[in-house]
Design an enzyme around this catalytic site. Structure first.
Site, short mmCIF file in Angstrom:
data_model
loop_
_atom_site.label_atom_id
_atom_site.label_comp_id
_atom_site.label_asym_id
_atom_site.label_seq_id
_atom_site.Cartn_x
_atom_site.Cartn_y
_atom_site.Cartn_z
N CYS A 1 35.44 -30.28 11.51
CA CYS A 1 35.74 -29.29 10.11
C CYS A 1 34.70 -29.59 9.14
CB CYS A 1 37.00 -29.80 9.86
SG CYS A 1 38.36 -29.23 10.80
C1 BEZ Z 1 37.93 -31.44 14.47
O1 BEZ Z 1 37.67 -30.75 13.19
O2 BEZ Z 1 36.58 -32.26 14.70
C2 BEZ Z 1 38.94 -31.35 15.07
C3 BEZ Z 1 40.09 -31.29 14.73
C4 BEZ Z 1 41.24 -31.15 15.37
C5 BEZ Z 1 40.96 -31.30 17.03
C6 BEZ Z 1 39.81 -31.30 17.16
C7 BEZ Z 1 38.60 -31.57 16.45
#
Ligand code: BEZ
Length: 210
Positions: free
Chosen positions: A46
């Protein structure tokens, strides 16, 4: 909650965001909009997605598109995380992030898919037209970051095909040939597309992008 489909009115809502309280439809005004969710603050994928989106601000502005993000974390969390995004992603977050800690908007837009995760939002993207209708929906799982160049590419196609009797073929990019809608006769096509067209098959006619 009813399932949202292409062509439906984008549900309106009022929500707190990092840019203050937002009434979604008022905030959109006459612009196109991208509403996208991400699973959680302070997560790696994200962080890269929001950084990339901020760096593409001029690309969205050029297309008259307003961008707004959402996660089910609160405002203080968003504010702290924005500092990290700015520090690590060589940018300054320049669009609002909705603080949807009640999950009101996430549920309204069907962004929680319980068999994927019962608390976090999936990576949803809604493209909304100036008429407030949903033009595009994409859903990615948490583990896969989105390609925001593809989102721009789709917006280019949506904006072109909203105003011209054209469609865009596989892997189309801005400036490439377009497909004439099957409902248009050759006579109409000659009038509508003065650059001419190639009839590969009666149902497959290509014309340079107007
Ligand atoms: C991420 O944004 O890195 C992420 C969020 C939830 C699960 C896996 C990755």
């Amino acid at each position: 909650m009813t399932t949202l489909r292409l062509g439906d009115q984008a549900p309106n809502f009022t929500a707190m965001s990092t840019a203050g309280e937002i009434n979604f439809h008022q905030w959109l005004g006459d612009s196109w909009g991208v509403l996208f969710s991400h699973p959680a603050d302070y997560t790696p994928v994200c962080t890269t997605e929001l950084g990339a989106t901020a760096r593409m601000k001029d690309q969205f502005e050029k297309r008259n598109v307003k961008v707004i993000a959402l996660s089910v974390d609160g405002l203080e969390s968003h504010r702290g995380w924005i500092n990290d995004i700015n520090e690590t992603q060589n940018t300054s977050v320049n669009f609002p992030i909705i603080a949807d800690d009640t999950r009101y908007v996430a549920l309204l837009y069907d962004m929680i898919h319980p068999r994927a995760d019962d608390k976090m939002t999936v990576r949803s993207v809604y493209v909304i037209g100036p008429d407030k209708k949903i033009k595009l929906m994409i859903t990615y799982p948490a583990s896969t970051g989105r390609n925001f160049n593809e989102i721009l590419r789709v917006i280019d196609s949506l904006q072109l095909t909203t105003y011209q009797k054209l469609a865009t073929p596989v892997n189309w990019q801005q400036g490439e040939d377009c497909v004439i809608l099957p409902s248009i006769s050759n006579e109409e096509a000659t009038e509508l597309f003065p650059k001419g067209f190639e009839e590969v098959k009666p149902y497959l006619r290509l014309t340079p992008q107007p």
